[in-house]
Motif scaffolding. Sequence first.
Motif, PDB file in Angstrom:
ATOM      1  N   LEU A  79      -2.339   9.160   7.960  1.00 37.52           N
ATOM      2  CA  LEU A  79      -1.092   8.666   8.550  1.00 37.52           C
ATOM      3  C   LEU A  79      -0.551   9.680   9.565  1.00 37.52           C
ATOM      4  CD1 LEU A  79       1.279   6.580   8.421  1.00 37.52           C
ATOM      5  CD2 LEU A  79       2.356   8.130   6.803  1.00 37.52           C
ATOM      6  N   PHE A  82       0.833  -1.183   0.000  1.00 37.70           N
ATOM      7  CA  PHE A  82       0.000   0.000   0.000  1.00 37.70           C
ATOM      8  C   PHE A  82       0.878   1.246   0.000  1.00 37.70           C
ATOM      9  CE2 PHE A  82      -2.481   3.306   2.123  1.00 37.70           C
ATOM     10  CZ  PHE A  82      -3.648   3.265   1.384  1.00 37.70           C
ATOM     11  N   GLN A  84      -4.672  12.983   1.091  1.00 35.82           N
ATOM     12  CA  GLN A  84      -5.645  12.520   2.089  1.00 35.82           C
ATOM     13  C   GLN A  84      -5.124  11.311   2.843  1.00 35.82           C
ATOM     14  OE1 GLN A  84      -9.041  12.223  -0.514  1.00 35.82           O
ATOM     15  NE2 GLN A  84     -10.026  13.989   0.426  1.00 35.82           N
ATOM     16  N   LYS A  85      -4.465  10.426   2.121  1.00 37.00           N
ATOM     17  CA  LYS A  85      -3.903   9.254   2.807  1.00 37.00           C
ATOM     18  C   LYS A  85      -2.818   9.672   3.794  1.00 37.00           C
ATOM     19  CE  LYS A  85      -3.377   7.065  -1.112  1.00 37.00           C
ATOM     20  NZ  LYS A  85      -2.865   6.056  -2.073  1.00 37.00           N
ATOM     21  N   TYR A  86      -1.964  10.606   3.341  1.00 39.61           N
ATOM     22  CA  TYR A  86      -0.929  11.092   4.262  1.00 39.61           C
ATOM     23  C   TYR A  86      -1.550  11.770   5.470  1.00 39.61           C
ATOM     24  CZ  TYR A  86       3.276  10.058   1.678  1.00 39.61           C
ATOM     25  OH  TYR A  86       4.311   9.406   1.098  1.00 39.61           O
ATOM     26  N   LEU A 114      -9.410   7.870  -2.214  1.00 39.37           N
ATOM     27  CA  LEU A 114      -8.590   8.783  -1.409  1.00 39.37           C
ATOM     28  C   LEU A 114      -7.413   9.261  -2.239  1.00 39.37           C
ATOM     29  CD1 LEU A 114      -8.448   6.888   1.997  1.00 39.37           C
ATOM     30  CD2 LEU A 114      -9.686   8.980   1.508  1.00 39.37           C
ATOM     31  N   ILE A 144     -10.463   2.716  -1.150  1.00 41.08           N
ATOM     32  CA  ILE A 144     -10.633   1.853   0.014  1.00 41.08           C
ATOM     33  C   ILE A 144     -12.107   1.860   0.386  1.00 41.08           C
ATOM     34  CG2 ILE A 144      -9.884   1.375   2.357  1.00 41.08           C
ATOM     35  CD1 ILE A 144      -7.584   3.448   1.731  1.00 41.08           C
ATOM     36  N   ASN A 147      -3.732   8.134  -6.049  1.00 44.02           N
ATOM     37  CA  ASN A 147      -5.079   7.787  -5.594  1.00 44.02           C
ATOM     38  C   ASN A 147      -5.190   6.297  -5.321  1.00 44.02           C
ATOM     39  OD1 ASN A 147      -5.962  10.385  -5.854  1.00 44.02           O
ATOM     40  ND2 ASN A 147      -6.680  10.110  -7.953  1.00 44.02           N
ATOM     41  N   SER A 148      -6.037   5.966  -4.372  1.00 37.96           N
ATOM     42  CA  SER A 148      -6.402   4.565  -4.221  1.00 37.96           C
ATOM     43  C   SER A 148      -7.802   4.505  -3.634  1.00 37.96           C
ATOM     44  CB  SER A 148      -5.409   3.818  -3.335  1.00 37.96           C
ATOM     45  OG  SER A 148      -5.268   4.485  -2.114  1.00 37.96           O
ATOM     46  N   PHE A 204       1.335   5.401  -0.130  1.00 38.82           N
ATOM     47  CA  PHE A 204       0.603   6.583   0.283  1.00 38.82           C
ATOM     48  C   PHE A 204       0.593   7.656  -0.811  1.00 38.82           C
ATOM     49  CE2 PHE A 204       0.734   4.551   4.279  1.00 38.82           C
ATOM     50  CZ  PHE A 204      -0.326   5.060   5.003  1.00 38.82           C
TER      51      PHE A 204
END
Lengths: 359, 261
Positions: free
Chosen positions: A186, A164, A181-183, A177, A172, A169-170, A166
Amino acid sequence: MSIKNWLLPRSTVGIGLIAIALIALPFALATGGQAWVRIANFAILYVFLALGLNIVVGLAGLLDLGYIAFYAVGAYTWALLASPHFGLHLPVWAILPIGAACACVAGVLLGSPTLKLRGDYLAIVTLGFGEIVRIFMNNLNAPINITNGAQGITLIDPVKIGDFSFAGNSTIFGLTLSGPQKYYFLLVALALLVIVVNLRLQNSRIGRAWQAIREDEIAAKAVGINTRNVKLLAFAMGASFGGIAGGVFAAMQGFVSPESFSLIESVMILAMVVLGGMGHIPGVILGAVLLAILPEALRYGVAPLQQLLFGKVLVDPESLRMLIFGLALVLVMRFKPAGLWPAPERKAHGNPNPEEGRA
Amino acid sequence: MSDNTNPTHKPVLLAAKQVAKHFGGVKALRDVSLTIRQGEIYGLIGPNGAGKTTFFNCMTGLYIPDGGGFDFTGTPLVADAPDQAAARGIARTFQNIRLFGNMSALENVMVGRHVRTRAGVIGAMFNSAATRAEEAAIRERAMALLHYVDIAERADDLAKNLSYGEQRRLEIARALATEPKLLCLDEPAAGMNATETGELRELIEGIRGDGTTVLLIEHDVKLVMGLCDRVAVLDYGALVIEDVPAVVQNDQRVIEAYLGA
């Protein structure tokens, strides 16, 4: 009971509301563009740094003007161990501890020769240290190219946990996200961890020893505190936090160069700690978030506002930004010298004649 | 204090051996030798500038003596290591009170437990069971000491907001928290009225009753002569006499030192 009780996350309702707000924030911000999510991410990164510096300045009372150096050490550690520059691509769980350890060593290196200094003298030496680190980063490209000099290091690996990544885009659970946004999530998770660690440290045996040194070093010695070791510990702990923040910064940006670690950054972080309320964790968080967001908000708000009022942009937003920023700092120092959100006991009994500077 | 009036058979706790200290040309201490025995209240008196506080500072490791040294419980004290002196069992208060002003009274005493506890950064971060147990014990002991010096109701107030007398007591509680064998009080009665001095006297006798040896620097001659088992007189950095109060009081040199020859 009072507004204060309502604001402080004591009750489950309060914690729930804060959690919902923290989760919803990146989605709300994304409607205004990913740039705002990035700003939020930097705000959290600054919370990280401010909490780290708070250990050194707020708790142990050691004025450190070179704190950004540890951030730089952490960032460059990540950059060198996870980029094509040396062809190394170590995983997160290896780099972050190494980065923290390197910053910790740097902290002890700075701390040991400065143990007998305090106040202004310590500030000057730490300021010099911060500059030395930056200049090193700038010039360590010859004869052996280690840091790639002023050009910095590019193509740094993003944070990857398993497969995965960061970055990018991915999707979930049906939610798409973006990288920022993922960061964000985190960083929030890491920040919560740092806050918990800070709270525990503050109310621990070592935390009390730090505060004792801040209050009266001679008395601290006389009750049996080994002030040398305890001060070094403060430098080391503060530096480790800076190192971790630096690592995340490098991964998030994908690029590091010496100009990110200038003196003004150290001053900024110190201003966050002082403005928020030295030694008071909620205050420091508030100071960090405010000072990280305020300049950006001004940058985006000032030009359209002038357009609206005068029909044209009269003053360059960039210069106005620093002006308002400086004025805000002066006003806070004038009317709230203990910070915007000082520790409650200090606020309750303002001492008109604090006994300062007796050595 | 009936059974303590003649403690010459008790073992020596602290022996100062020809301690000398000078600041530039000023000889603050000239080869001072004296012995403090276990369980006694020992007074150190002398006119202003006689070297009493300098003696204290040398003993507690804040100054490095220029000559001589100290034996504590039979082994030498390391110079220039106040934390080790505290660990060995020497605690002190200061002439001009030195508390941790922006910490609560309770926290001040809790800091005093530092030298007798071990929890480190790692334990604090993970909030381990051992750390929590130690922390609870520190708090309990600190609270008990606040009760002992009778300022428990001020536990949560900042030290700087306590009254003068309370601050003196808090400083004693903080010193006691280090579990000292020898408690050194630097002019504890300075600035106190007769009632407060009386209470202080009871407190000091209580501390001795608990088995702690007390070294007392004091200007209040009445207090010293009434309270101490033995008294040493310093004048111009030199020891004039070391004996029981009755002898010291009538010594011609002491009278001269105090009244001027």
